[in-house]
Design a protein around this motif. Structure first.
Motif, PDB file in Angstrom:
ATOM      1  N   PRO A  52     -16.403  51.817  92.836  1.00 22.56           N
ATOM      2  CA  PRO A  52     -17.829  51.507  92.966  1.00 22.56           C
ATOM      3  C   PRO A  52     -18.597  52.711  93.517  1.00 22.56           C
ATOM      4  N   ALA A  53     -19.803  52.899  93.036  1.00 22.80           N
ATOM      5  CA  ALA A  53     -20.614  54.060  93.439  1.00 22.80           C
ATOM      6  C   ALA A  53     -20.707  54.175  94.959  1.00 22.80           C
ATOM      7  N   GLY A  54     -20.848  53.056  95.651  1.00 24.77           N
ATOM      8  CA  GLY A  54     -20.974  53.073  97.105  1.00 24.77           C
ATOM      9  C   GLY A  54     -19.676  53.341  97.849  1.00 24.77           C
ATOM     10  N   ARG A  55     -18.581  53.512  97.117  1.00 26.81           N
ATOM     11  CA  ARG A  55     -17.290  53.788  97.747  1.00 26.81           C
ATOM     12  C   ARG A  55     -16.789  55.202  97.468  1.00 26.81           C
ATOM     13  N   VAL A  56     -17.440  55.942  96.560  1.00 24.72           N
ATOM     14  CA  VAL A  56     -16.958  57.280  96.205  1.00 24.72           C
ATOM     15  C   VAL A  56     -17.023  58.215  97.409  1.00 24.72           C
ATOM     16  N   VAL A  57     -18.191  58.359  98.005  1.00 29.57           N
ATOM     17  CA  VAL A  57     -18.318  59.260  99.160  1.00 29.57           C
ATOM     18  C   VAL A  57     -17.500  58.748 100.342  1.00 29.57           C
ATOM     19  N   PRO A  58     -17.519  57.443 100.673  1.00 29.03           N
ATOM     20  CA  PRO A  58     -16.648  56.986 101.766  1.00 29.03           C
ATOM     21  C   PRO A  58     -15.172  57.303 101.532  1.00 29.03           C
ATOM     22  N   LEU A  59     -14.695  57.175 100.303  1.00 29.45           N
ATOM     23  CA  LEU A  59     -13.305  57.527 100.004  1.00 29.45           C
ATOM     24  C   LEU A  59     -13.058  59.004 100.284  1.00 29.45           C
ATOM     25  N   LEU A  60     -13.979  59.851  99.849  1.00 30.66           N
ATOM     26  CA  LEU A  60     -13.828  61.284 100.091  1.00 30.66           C
ATOM     27  C   LEU A  60     -13.947  61.613 101.575  1.00 30.66           C
ATOM     28  N   VAL A  61     -14.757  60.853 102.309  1.00 32.68           N
ATOM     29  CA  VAL A  61     -14.851  61.044 103.761  1.00 32.68           C
ATOM     30  C   VAL A  61     -13.521  60.696 104.418  1.00 32.68           C
ATOM     31  N   VAL A  62     -12.927  59.562 104.021  1.00 35.14           N
ATOM     32  CA  VAL A  62     -11.624  59.164 104.583  1.00 35.14           C
ATOM     33  C   VAL A  62     -10.598  60.257 104.312  1.00 35.14           C
TER      34      VAL A  62
END
Length: 168
Positions: free
Chosen positions: A150-160
């Protein structure tokens, strides 16, 4: 000091340097521009505990672009039940699941494409991993048999993923 004492002193100092690890890089003016903006908006004071912010503007291998920002006040973070995050972390806690996420962001979207990858397990195992990731919100299925982050999870995944690397 004689030669033997000087050599011993040099060896001692060298050992100290080796155990200390690399020196932290010098902080230059403007290096912490995002942090400074966050502190301006949510200062850490006697009355306020500050905030945590993560943000990113990325282009993934498929060419899709994502921009995202999310932040929470520190008091909110400490008031929440952290055990609620366990499922999300657990879903990321398997090397095959992380590989599947990377491959999906790279353009492989169907179960057939993912099962053709080497070293990811049987079809049943892959579906198990995809269910785990979908259940935790790291994937969704816009069409039957097709997976996307999901678009709202791409950056959070990369942050993790970024948090697992030592700061430089």
């Amino acid at each position: 000091m004689d030669l033997e004492e000087r050599v011993a002193e040099l060896e001692r100092r060298m050992a100290e340097l080796e155990t200390a690890g690399p020196a932290a890089p010098a902080v230059r003016e403007g290096d912490f521009w995002a942090l400074e903006a966050l502190k301006d908006r949510h200062p850490v004071t006697q009355e306020a505990d500050g905030a945590v912010l993560f943000t990113g503007a990325v282009r993934v291998p498929t060419g899709h672009r994502y921009e995202w920002q999310h932040g929470l006040l520190t008091e909110t973070l400490f008031d929440n039940d952290w055990s609620e995050a366990a499922e999300s972390f657990a879903a990321l806690g398997h090397p095959v699941r992380l590989r599947l996420l990377r491959e999906i962001l790279g353009g492989l979207r169907t179960a057939a494409e993912l099962t053709a990858l080497p070293d990811v397990g049987t079809t049943g195992q892959i579906y198990h991993h995809l269910r785990q990731l979908t259940g935790a919100g790291w994937l969704h299925t816009p069409q039957r048999g097709r997976y996307e982050v999901p678009a709202g999870r791409v950056v959070p995944l990369l942050v993790v993923l970024t948090t697992t690397r030592p700061a430089s």
